[in-house]
Scaffold this active site. Structure first.
Site, short mmCIF file in Angstrom:
data_model
loop_
_atom_site.label_atom_id
_atom_site.label_comp_id
_atom_site.label_asym_id
_atom_site.label_seq_id
_atom_site.Cartn_x
_atom_site.Cartn_y
_atom_site.Cartn_z
N ARG A 1 15.27 -1.69 22.04
CA ARG A 1 14.72 -2.97 21.55
C ARG A 1 15.23 -3.26 20.12
NH1 ARG A 1 8.47 -3.09 22.77
NH2 ARG A 1 8.82 -5.30 22.28
N ARG B 1 -0.35 -8.76 27.91
CA ARG B 1 0.62 -8.88 26.83
C ARG B 1 2.04 -8.59 27.35
NH1 ARG B 1 1.48 -4.12 22.35
NH2 ARG B 1 2.95 -5.26 21.07
N GLU C 1 3.43 11.51 20.51
CA GLU C 1 3.62 10.07 20.26
C GLU C 1 4.12 9.42 21.55
OE1 GLU C 1 6.45 9.43 17.12
OE2 GLU C 1 6.65 7.29 17.57
N HIS D 1 5.24 5.73 23.51
CA HIS D 1 5.52 4.29 23.53
C HIS D 1 5.81 3.89 24.96
CE1 HIS D 1 5.48 4.14 19.25
NE2 HIS D 1 6.22 5.23 19.24
N ASN E 1 -0.41 6.16 20.61
CA ASN E 1 0.53 5.05 20.58
C ASN E 1 0.05 4.15 19.45
OD1 ASN E 1 2.10 2.80 20.88
ND2 ASN E 1 1.76 2.57 23.09
N PRO F 1 -2.65 -1.34 17.35
CA PRO F 1 -2.81 -2.78 17.44
C PRO F 1 -2.13 -3.39 18.67
CG PRO F 1 -1.27 -2.18 15.69
CD PRO F 1 -1.95 -0.92 16.14
N ASN F 2 -2.84 -4.35 19.23
CA ASN F 2 -2.37 -5.18 20.36
C ASN F 2 -2.36 -4.44 21.69
OD1 ASN F 2 -1.82 -7.52 18.69
ND2 ASN F 2 -0.12 -6.33 17.87
N ALA G 1 2.68 -1.19 16.59
CA ALA G 1 3.59 -1.61 15.51
C ALA G 1 3.42 -0.76 14.25
CB ALA G 1 3.34 -3.08 15.19
N TYR H 1 5.46 -4.39 29.02
CA TYR H 1 4.40 -3.37 28.99
C TYR H 1 3.70 -3.16 30.34
CZ TYR H 1 5.11 -3.85 23.98
OH TYR H 1 5.68 -3.87 22.72
C1 DQA Z 1 4.88 0.08 21.49
C2 DQA Z 1 6.22 -0.30 20.85
C3 DQA Z 1 5.98 -0.91 19.48
O1 DQA Z 1 7.22 -1.27 18.89
C4 DQA Z 1 5.13 -2.16 19.61
O2 DQA Z 1 4.87 -2.70 18.34
C5 DQA Z 1 3.88 -1.92 20.36
C6 DQA Z 1 3.93 -1.08 21.56
C7 DQA Z 1 5.07 0.60 22.93
O3 DQA Z 1 4.12 1.16 23.45
O4 DQA Z 1 6.13 0.42 23.52
O5 DQA Z 1 2.84 -2.47 20.05
O6 DQA Z 1 4.30 1.13 20.74
#
Ligand code: DQA
Length: 190
Positions: free
Chosen positions: A153, A63, A144, A146, A120, A55-56, A123, A68
């Site tokens: 954070r 964003r 995985e 990020h 990735n 998501p997102n 959230a 990011y």
């Molecule tokens: C994320 C870190 C997560 O905590 C966050 O909710 C994201 C992006 C990252 O790529 O740093 O959506 O996965």
């Protein structure tokens, strides 16, 4: 500096200008040869890699760019596809904002014979037992990723439901983390 590399074999050079078969047999190589050793096209088992973004992450580029970065998801996906193609590996890309969509895509990966997943989960990393169970259920090795350093954070980002099942976890390297994951998977054998 010399490093011991006990190996021998042949491979096709990656760089187009060196489009030739390179053979090597050595027990100890100087640093430059050591690097050339890795420039030789890998005999990788990883032919079919699936990149999953949660998501997102479709909003990458706009964003919270201070966290990011400025690259879009399309930029990331294109770079991964191109870099993998040059190494004889196919990358499929998938993004979804829904937990069920991500679970369904992970299930389909097994039927498609996907060799490895780069994920990735956004959230959902911090909340989703369902995505964890899906990855465990298909038993496809995964890395995985990020983009941000989640450990620097908010505390709720410090726990991942995926990490203990992952082959590796990459955090805080920006979008380069996806390329690092791809490189790791291609080099990794078995
Ligand atoms: C994320 C870190 C997560 O905590 C966050 O909710 C994201 C992006 C990252 O790529 O740093 O959506 O996965």
């Amino acid at each position: 500096m010399r490093r011991d590399v006990s190996s021998s074999g042949c491979g096709e050079a990656v760089r187009p200008s060196e489009n030739a078969t390179v053979c090597f047999q050595t027990a100890s190589l100087p640093e430059t040869d050591y690097l050339d050793f890795y420039a030789i096209k890998e005999q990788t088992d990883m032919k079919n890699i699936l990149l999953i973004n949660g998501p997102n992450l479709n909003l990458l580029g706009t964003r919270e760019p201070q966290i990011y970065g400025a690259d879009t998801l399309a930029d990331v996906e294109r770079r991964l596809i191109e870099s993998a193609a040059g190494r004889g590996v196919a990358v499929q890309c998938f993004q979804s904002n829904s937990e069920g969509g991500l679970v369904d895509r992970i299930h389909a990966a097994r039927d498609e014979g996907v060799d490895a997943v780069i994920i990735n989960a956004g959230a959902y990393t911090h909340t989703s037992v369902a995505i964890r169970d899906a990855l465990a259920g298909v038993a496809i090795p995964f890395v995985e990723v990020h983009i941000s350093n989640v450990h620097r954070r908010e505390p709720f980002r410090h726990h991942s439901y995926l990490s203990d099942l992952a082959e590796g976890v990459i955090v805080g390297l920006g979008v380069y983390g996806y390329e690092a994951a791809l490189d790791f998977l291609i080099r990794r054998q078995g």
